[in-house]
Design a protein around this motif. Sequence first.
Motif, PDB file in Angstrom:
ATOM      1  N   PHE A  61     -81.359  71.424  60.707  1.00 44.29           N
ATOM      2  CA  PHE A  61     -80.611  70.183  60.732  1.00 44.29           C
ATOM      3  C   PHE A  61     -81.511  69.028  61.118  1.00 44.29           C
ATOM      4  CE2 PHE A  61     -77.839  73.724  61.652  1.00 44.29           C
ATOM      5  CZ  PHE A  61     -76.899  73.567  60.651  1.00 44.29           C
ATOM      6  N   TYR A  62     -81.501  67.997  60.306  1.00 42.12           N
ATOM      7  CA  TYR A  62     -82.368  66.843  60.492  1.00 42.12           C
ATOM      8  C   TYR A  62     -81.483  65.595  60.561  1.00 42.12           C
ATOM      9  CZ  TYR A  62     -86.061  70.045  59.107  1.00 42.12           C
ATOM     10  OH  TYR A  62     -86.931  71.099  59.028  1.00 42.12           O
ATOM     11  N   GLU A  63     -81.112  65.181  61.789  1.00 43.28           N
ATOM     12  CA  GLU A  63     -80.151  64.098  61.927  1.00 43.28           C
ATOM     13  C   GLU A  63     -80.707  62.763  61.494  1.00 43.28           C
ATOM     14  OE1 GLU A  63     -77.916  63.972  65.487  1.00 43.28           O
ATOM     15  OE2 GLU A  63     -77.728  66.136  65.631  1.00 43.28           O
ATOM     16  N   GLU A  64     -82.019  62.635  61.371  1.00 38.80           N
ATOM     17  CA  GLU A  64     -82.601  61.387  60.900  1.00 38.80           C
ATOM     18  C   GLU A  64     -82.890  61.445  59.401  1.00 38.80           C
ATOM     19  OE1 GLU A  64     -82.823  58.796  62.945  1.00 38.80           O
ATOM     20  OE2 GLU A  64     -81.891  60.110  64.406  1.00 38.80           O
ATOM     21  N   TYR A  65     -82.581  62.560  58.798  1.00 41.77           N
ATOM     22  CA  TYR A  65     -83.036  62.804  57.434  1.00 41.77           C
ATOM     23  C   TYR A  65     -82.466  61.827  56.422  1.00 41.77           C
ATOM     24  CZ  TYR A  65     -84.979  65.637  53.723  1.00 41.77           C
ATOM     25  OH  TYR A  65     -85.731  66.083  52.671  1.00 41.77           O
ATOM     26  N   TRP A  66     -81.210  61.460  56.623  1.00 38.45           N
ATOM     27  CA  TRP A  66     -80.546  60.586  55.666  1.00 38.45           C
ATOM     28  C   TRP A  66     -80.384  59.191  56.248  1.00 38.45           C
ATOM     29  CZ3 TRP A  66     -77.822  62.169  50.955  1.00 38.45           C
ATOM     30  CH2 TRP A  66     -78.108  63.491  50.584  1.00 38.45           C
ATOM     31  N   LYS A  67     -81.336  58.723  56.961  1.00 40.63           N
ATOM     32  CA  LYS A  67     -81.227  57.451  57.662  1.00 40.63           C
ATOM     33  C   LYS A  67     -81.568  56.289  56.744  1.00 40.63           C
ATOM     34  CE  LYS A  67     -82.535  55.153  61.941  1.00 40.63           C
ATOM     35  NZ  LYS A  67     -83.325  55.237  63.176  1.00 40.63           N
ATOM     36  N   LEU A  68     -80.566  55.481  56.443  1.00 46.05           N
ATOM     37  CA  LEU A  68     -80.747  54.318  55.579  1.00 46.05           C
ATOM     38  C   LEU A  68     -80.722  53.047  56.405  1.00 46.05           C
ATOM     39  CD1 LEU A  68     -80.856  52.869  52.824  1.00 46.05           C
ATOM     40  CD2 LEU A  68     -78.364  53.034  52.742  1.00 46.05           C
ATOM     41  N   THR A  69     -81.836  52.326  56.421  1.00 43.15           N
ATOM     42  CA  THR A  69     -81.869  51.019  57.081  1.00 43.15           C
ATOM     43  C   THR A  69     -80.923  50.071  56.347  1.00 43.15           C
ATOM     44  OG1 THR A  69     -84.180  51.401  57.651  1.00 43.15           O
ATOM     45  CG2 THR A  69     -83.369  49.131  57.820  1.00 43.15           C
ATOM     46  N   ASN A  70     -80.170  49.276  57.087  1.00 41.86           N
ATOM     47  CA  ASN A  70     -79.166  48.439  56.429  1.00 41.86           C
ATOM     48  C   ASN A  70     -79.099  47.055  57.063  1.00 41.86           C
ATOM     49  OD1 ASN A  70     -77.210  49.156  54.219  1.00 41.86           O
ATOM     50  ND2 ASN A  70     -75.853  48.041  55.584  1.00 41.86           N
ATOM     51  N   ALA A  71     -79.993  46.188  56.626  1.00 41.46           N
ATOM     52  CA  ALA A  71     -79.933  44.794  57.077  1.00 41.46           C
ATOM     53  C   ALA A  71     -78.930  44.006  56.244  1.00 41.46           C
ATOM     54  CB  ALA A  71     -81.317  44.159  56.973  1.00 41.46           C
ATOM     55  N   PHE A  72     -78.697  44.459  55.000  1.00 40.57           N
ATOM     56  CA  PHE A  72     -77.773  43.784  54.083  1.00 40.57           C
ATOM     57  C   PHE A  72     -76.723  44.775  53.594  1.00 40.57           C
ATOM     58  CE2 PHE A  72     -82.100  42.104  53.275  1.00 40.57           C
ATOM     59  CZ  PHE A  72     -81.928  40.791  53.704  1.00 40.57           C
ATOM     60  N   THR A  73     -75.492  44.311  53.461  1.00 41.36           N
ATOM     61  CA  THR A  73     -74.449  45.110  52.816  1.00 41.36           C
ATOM     62  C   THR A  73     -74.043  44.498  51.484  1.00 41.36           C
ATOM     63  OG1 THR A  73     -72.745  43.913  54.047  1.00 41.36           O
ATOM     64  CG2 THR A  73     -73.535  45.991  54.996  1.00 41.36           C
ATOM     65  N   ILE A 117     -69.741  64.514  52.201  1.00 40.84           N
ATOM     66  CA  ILE A 117     -70.808  63.517  52.083  1.00 40.84           C
ATOM     67  C   ILE A 117     -71.547  63.388  53.412  1.00 40.84           C
ATOM     68  CG2 ILE A 117     -71.298  61.061  51.738  1.00 40.84           C
ATOM     69  CD1 ILE A 117     -68.907  61.034  49.773  1.00 40.84           C
ATOM     70  N   ILE A 118     -70.783  63.356  54.494  1.00 38.57           N
ATOM     71  CA  ILE A 118     -71.390  63.258  55.822  1.00 38.57           C
ATOM     72  C   ILE A 118     -72.237  64.496  56.115  1.00 38.57           C
ATOM     73  CG2 ILE A 118     -70.862  63.208  58.298  1.00 38.57           C
ATOM     74  CD1 ILE A 118     -68.348  61.518  57.493  1.00 38.57           C
ATOM     75  N   ALA A 119     -71.724  65.665  55.755  1.00 39.14           N
ATOM     76  CA  ALA A 119     -72.460  66.904  55.993  1.00 39.14           C
ATOM     77  C   ALA A 119     -73.774  66.929  55.231  1.00 39.14           C
ATOM     78  CB  ALA A 119     -71.598  68.100  55.599  1.00 39.14           C
ATOM     79  N   LEU A 120     -73.793  66.355  54.037  1.00 43.22           N
ATOM     80  CA  LEU A 120     -75.034  66.319  53.246  1.00 43.22           C
ATOM     81  C   LEU A 120     -76.151  65.598  53.989  1.00 43.22           C
ATOM     82  CD1 LEU A 120     -73.705  65.573  49.657  1.00 43.22           C
ATOM     83  CD2 LEU A 120     -75.134  67.511  50.307  1.00 43.22           C
ATOM     84  N   MET A 121     -75.804  64.679  54.882  1.00 40.45           N
ATOM     85  CA  MET A 121     -76.814  63.927  55.609  1.00 40.45           C
ATOM     86  C   MET A 121     -77.631  64.816  56.536  1.00 40.45           C
ATOM     87  SD  MET A 121     -74.487  60.548  56.489  1.00 40.45           S
ATOM     88  CE  MET A 121     -75.833  59.616  57.249  1.00 40.45           C
ATOM     89  N   LEU A 122     -77.152  66.031  56.788  1.00 41.84           N
ATOM     90  CA  LEU A 122     -77.865  66.962  57.670  1.00 41.84           C
ATOM     91  C   LEU A 122     -78.796  67.899  56.908  1.00 41.84           C
ATOM     92  CD1 LEU A 122     -74.951  68.053  60.035  1.00 41.84           C
ATOM     93  CD2 LEU A 122     -76.886  66.600  60.625  1.00 41.84           C
ATOM     94  N   GLN A 137     -70.233  73.920  52.951  1.00 43.21           N
ATOM     95  CA  GLN A 137     -69.196  74.133  53.964  1.00 43.21           C
ATOM     96  C   GLN A 137     -69.804  74.536  55.306  1.00 43.21           C
ATOM     97  OE1 GLN A 137     -66.163  73.028  53.527  1.00 43.21           O
ATOM     98  NE2 GLN A 137     -66.989  72.456  51.514  1.00 43.21           N
ATOM     99  N   PHE A 138     -70.952  75.219  55.270  1.00 45.73           N
ATOM    100  CA  PHE A 138     -71.656  75.517  56.515  1.00 45.73           C
ATOM    101  C   PHE A 138     -72.072  74.224  57.212  1.00 45.73           C
ATOM    102  CE2 PHE A 138     -75.347  76.311  59.120  1.00 45.73           C
ATOM    103  CZ  PHE A 138     -75.063  77.510  59.756  1.00 45.73           C
ATOM    104  N   TYR A 139     -72.594  73.275  56.440  1.00 46.20           N
ATOM    105  CA  TYR A 139     -73.027  72.003  57.008  1.00 46.20           C
ATOM    106  C   TYR A 139     -71.834  71.156  57.465  1.00 46.20           C
ATOM    107  CZ  TYR A 139     -77.887  72.722  55.653  1.00 46.20           C
ATOM    108  OH  TYR A 139     -79.177  73.204  55.554  1.00 46.20           O
ATOM    109  N   VAL A 140     -70.709  71.274  56.768  1.00 45.61           N
ATOM    110  CA  VAL A 140     -69.490  70.574  57.204  1.00 45.61           C
ATOM    111  C   VAL A 140     -69.105  71.038  58.603  1.00 45.61           C
ATOM    112  CG1 VAL A 140     -67.007  70.349  56.808  1.00 45.61           C
ATOM    113  CG2 VAL A 140     -68.593  70.093  54.895  1.00 45.61           C
ATOM    114  N   LYS A 141     -69.104  72.344  58.800  1.00 42.33           N
ATOM    115  CA  LYS A 141     -68.755  72.897  60.114  1.00 42.33           C
ATOM    116  C   LYS A 141     -69.758  72.455  61.169  1.00 42.33           C
ATOM    117  CE  LYS A 141     -67.791  77.242  62.528  1.00 42.33           C
ATOM    118  NZ  LYS A 141     -68.644  76.918  63.682  1.00 42.33           N
ATOM    119  N   GLU A 142     -71.037  72.479  60.818  1.00 47.17           N
ATOM    120  CA  GLU A 142     -72.064  72.085  61.783  1.00 47.17           C
ATOM    121  C   GLU A 142     -71.927  70.612  62.169  1.00 47.17           C
ATOM    122  OE1 GLU A 142     -75.273  72.704  64.353  1.00 47.17           O
ATOM    123  OE2 GLU A 142     -73.956  74.091  63.306  1.00 47.17           O
TER     124      GLU A 142
END
Length: 356
Positions: free
Chosen positions: A5-17, A147-152, A169-174
């Motif tokens: 599990f890499y909690e920073e893996y899907w980290k998107l900087t967001n100065a603009f929306t 989608i949130i689970a994919l970030m891990l 589904q494993f990542y969803v549970k995690e």
Amino acid sequence: MAYQFYEEYWKLTNAFTDYNGRKFLDTLAVCIKFIDDYKDEVYSEAKYSRLQDAIYRVNPINHISIRKSINQLVKMGFINSFLISYHPQATEYLEARTNKKRETLLSKIVYSNSSFNRAVNNESSIKQINFLIQTLIEKGKLSKEEIIALMLVDIESHDETFITELELQFYVKEAKDIGFIERKYNQIGYLYNLLGKLDDLVFVRDELYFKEDAEQIFGEDLIAITKKRDPYLHRLYKNQLQEECEEIYGNSMCVLEQLSYPVLIASHIKPFIESDDNEAYDPNNGLLLSRTVDSLFDLKYISFTDDGTMLFSNRISEDVKEFWKDYKLENTILNEKRKKYLAYHRNLMEVIDARA
């Protein structure tokens, strides 16, 4: 299979929306011109600093925000690491005469060249959006929790260009077990904002579909389910919330924290997608909130009683509850119409909690 599990893996900087907004376009234009002007100069911190100064002259904000804005352009694929080049369609994006054309170009640029692991001084070929879309192709739809689970997911550990249903589904549970949603709600919001602006993708009741698939499934109901905000009416709606704050507090501010943030969100109480045309732009169906509070409120991690006391979802961590426990809304903004909307919001939070 061993999972990592890499909690920073899907980290998107967001100065603009707002990717059609003047600040986003001006910053991109400065970066493109700078890269063209200094293409023969090797990357250095001094060169990076000069680019920041050039952006500051166009958009005088603090340098932390400027660095964040440059890194967002790198991660999204508009410009490349080490300021050596930019996406061939980046200039076309700047010159596009319509937002619709930009939407298509945005999708091409992000799909072909984005990587959330990139930074100005770090290259990466890991393409998170491609992985997500390939997973969507395999599954047909992705729920919010998927989608949130994919970030891990550590994409490099997968031989395939997508993740299987069983693995997902494993990542969803995690994600639930480690409280990932509560701790990374800003990052989740950034990813959702980007996905919602890509061509031919559509959210239907918090599930992501390809638009063509959604049209076949939902038919004529899709228009009503995925209705878009009228930009002018939404502006008036936010103006009314700001005017209400100015009358009560003397300034436009977050009504919970009572701090005058430079950016405030006109947050719907009854979700916009579930509101009729009158409710969608009724200022009583809104609260002016900071980005952090809006994220918690929008995702139903918090709500409020009729006297303004904060209620917490059972999905939220104890440290977050401890931080916010003494905050409450003042009676001055809790008129009878707003209380009815809040009752609806509380019920939504209870329903989501019951499913969790």
